[in-house]
Design an enzyme around this catalytic site. Structure first.
Site, mmCIF file in Angstrom:
data_model
loop_
_atom_site.group_PDB
_atom_site.id
_atom_site.type_symbol
_atom_site.label_atom_id
_atom_site.label_comp_id
_atom_site.label_asym_id
_atom_site.label_seq_id
_atom_site.Cartn_x
_atom_site.Cartn_y
_atom_site.Cartn_z
ATOM 1 N N SER A 194 30.989 -4.949 19.600
ATOM 2 C CA SER A 194 29.752 -5.737 19.627
ATOM 3 C C SER A 194 29.748 -6.727 20.775
ATOM 4 O O SER A 194 30.798 -7.237 21.168
ATOM 5 C CB SER A 194 29.625 -6.484 18.289
ATOM 6 N N TYR A 236 33.547 -12.169 11.442
ATOM 7 C CA TYR A 236 33.019 -10.832 11.782
ATOM 8 C C TYR A 236 33.267 -10.573 13.265
ATOM 9 O O TYR A 236 33.848 -9.547 13.637
ATOM 10 C CB TYR A 236 31.520 -10.731 11.470
ATOM 11 N N LYS A 275 35.922 -7.818 15.546
ATOM 12 C CA LYS A 275 35.588 -6.913 16.664
ATOM 13 C C LYS A 275 36.539 -7.156 17.834
ATOM 14 O O LYS A 275 37.040 -6.225 18.456
ATOM 15 C CB LYS A 275 34.128 -7.113 17.099
#
Ligand code: WQD
Length: 338
Positions: free
Chosen positions: A125, A150, A154
């Protein structure tokens, strides 16, 4: 060739399954249905006429992952979507995110590392860049301290893959750094399932347009941008899905120059929140009820991709405009409310 798609019944996963099948790949899906539904298979079949193999289990169960690879020893590639992805939830439940997003990645890589040769596409992302100093953002922009667990999963995921590729030459991997996926397949057979109150802008816009939500709150009108609202790179989910197939074919054909590569996947165009609203009003012919309120904690001002590397090295380019993507989102919203 058989391709494993983990999280293949999810939003981006299901669109990628359709594109893989359209290119003649045989697809096996693993999904725990925590953020999707088995009905998505009907939508895939409605588009391609091909029913993918589906196995329902949680990738956190290591023995099930090991058993899967024993039963499917002829996997030519893996596209790994399965992960939890709600930024806000990750702040409240960090361990759920580290266990689910990192634990399952490690189990997957352990199996792939034992294969003669393995091709792996990782769902990363643009969030890894945080607020980049320069727009558009290139892949050499520094990875900044994550704003959420989150986002950290990544960043950590990319590092785990990179370190593994260093010691497993037979493992070929590409990390795709998504910008902001939106929209739905033009057939309206698949799209983003409306589970709970949408955290993302576009589903909140279409649900407001459909009267499901009373009013859209625009988080902040005082950013240093042309209209005071945040800028993002909204990419049609079908364009994003196609990028996964192109990346996988790059690895299968051995065109990759290193065994770990990273590509930004965006349109290269930044759009503000107000421009997204205007796009919705154009394609729907409806006025959107919205109100500018305070900024949302953790939001960055702007992020849009420099797509030179994806265009020239990967050989992929987004084709849909913001209006085309927004129209597909609106068509889907109307379809599911019938
Ligand atoms: C976009 C813009 C909001 C909702 C996140 C993750 C990213 C990826 C996509 C998973 C921002 C504004 C939003 C609303 C608003 N997630 N907004 N009102 O935050 O850019 O990215 O989702 O893969 O990793 O970080 O996307 O759609 O939440 O917000 O004004 O009701 O819309 O402030 O400027 P974001 P988003």
């Amino acid at each position: 060739m058989k391709i494993l798609v983990t999280g293949g019944l999810g939003f981006i996963g299901s669109h990628t399954v359709v594109e893989l099948q359209s290119k003649g790949f045989e697809v096996v899906i693993i999904d725990d249905l925590s953020n999707s539904s088995e009905k998505v298979i009907d939508g895939i079949v409605a588009i391609t006429g091909i029913k993918p193999t589906f196995e329902k289990f949680d990738l956190k169960e290591k023995t099930k992952v090991q058993d899967f690879f024993k039963r499917h020893s002829n996997i030519s590639g893996v596209i790994h979507f399965a992960a939890s992805k709600a930024v806000g939830e990750s702040v409240e439940k960090p361990l759920l995110y580290y266990e689910n997003n990192i634990g399952t990645l490690v189990y997957m890589l352990q199996e792939l590392s034992a294969m003669q040769s393995a091709n792996f596409i990782f769902s990363s992302s643009c969030t890894v860049y945080g607020q980049a100093d320069k727009m558009p953002i290139t892949e050499s922009a520094p990875v900044k301290e994550a704003e959420s667990p989150y986002g950290n999963t990544k960043q950590m995921g990319e590092e785990i893959i990179r370190d593994t590729c260093k010691v497993v030459p037979a493992l070929n991997a590409i990390a795709l750094r998504y910008f902001n996926p939106m929209g739905a397949h033009p057939s309206t057979e698949i799209g983003e399932l409306p589970i709970g109150v949408p955290q993302n802008l576009v589903p909140f816009i279409t649900q407001t347009g459909a009267g499901i939500r009373e009013q859209l709150s625009v988080f902040g009108g005082d950013y240093p941008t042309q209209d005071g609202t945040c800028i993002r790179d909204y990419i049609h989910v079908v364009d994003l899905a196609k990028a996964h197939v192109v990346a996988l074919e790059r690895l299968i054909s051995g065109k990759n120059t290193e065994n770990y590569e990273v590509f930004n996947v965006g349109t290269g165009t930044g759009s503000s929140v107000l421009e997204a609203i205007q796009s919705f009003e154009r394609v729907s012919g409806k006025k959107l009820n919205y109100k500018i309120v305070d900024r949302r904690a953790g939001d960055i001002t702007a992020a849009y991709a420099d797509t030179t590397k994806a265009n020239t090295v990967l050989g992929w380019k987004a084709e849909s405009t913001l209006d085309e993507a927004m129209k597909s989102a609106w068509d889907w919203e109307q379809k599911i409310r019938k």
